[in-house]
Design a protein around this motif. Sequence first.
Motif, short mmCIF file in Angstrom:
data_model
loop_
_atom_site.label_atom_id
_atom_site.label_comp_id
_atom_site.label_asym_id
_atom_site.label_seq_id
_atom_site.Cartn_x
_atom_site.Cartn_y
_atom_site.Cartn_z
N LYS A 1 -2.66 -8.18 7.61
CA LYS A 1 -3.85 -8.81 7.22
C LYS A 1 -4.85 -7.25 7.05
N LEU A 2 -5.72 -8.50 6.03
CA LEU A 2 -6.44 -6.74 5.25
C LEU A 2 -8.28 -6.45 5.75
N CYS A 3 -8.58 -5.70 6.44
CA CYS A 3 -9.23 -4.70 7.35
C CYS A 3 -10.56 -4.41 6.34
N ALA A 4 -10.35 -3.98 5.44
CA ALA A 4 -10.83 -3.27 3.98
C ALA A 4 -10.33 -3.31 2.76
N VAL A 5 -11.57 -2.84 1.69
CA VAL A 5 -11.27 -3.07 0.26
C VAL A 5 -12.50 -1.94 0.06
N VAL A 6 -12.59 -1.28 -0.68
CA VAL A 6 -12.75 -0.22 -0.96
C VAL A 6 -12.43 0.12 -2.39
N THR A 7 -14.01 0.28 -3.27
CA THR A 7 -14.09 0.32 -4.76
C THR A 7 -14.48 1.05 -4.88
N LYS B 1 -16.33 -2.94 1.64
CA LYS B 1 -16.28 -4.37 2.60
C LYS B 1 -15.27 -4.42 3.43
N PHE B 2 -15.58 -4.74 4.89
CA PHE B 2 -14.73 -4.53 6.09
C PHE B 2 -14.46 -6.11 6.09
#
Length: 75
Positions: A60-66, A23-24
Amino acid sequence: GAIGTVVNLPPGARTTTTDSSTKFMAPAAVGTTVTGESTALHRGRTTMVWQTLIHNEAGKLCAVVTQTQLVMTDR
């Protein structure tokens, strides 16, 4: 996530990715440094699930990878 799994594998076991979702949220400018930190959400006998947070230089949060990793043993 895959590296975290490899570090936690029992002797002789292997791993493969069964699912990965990204998620970007924000951009990172070209030429800047991004930082990632992976956390184990689940370290089971047959699967491991990892979440990686990617931040830009400003924090700053750029992406979340699960990511889900299958643990394969010869048993």
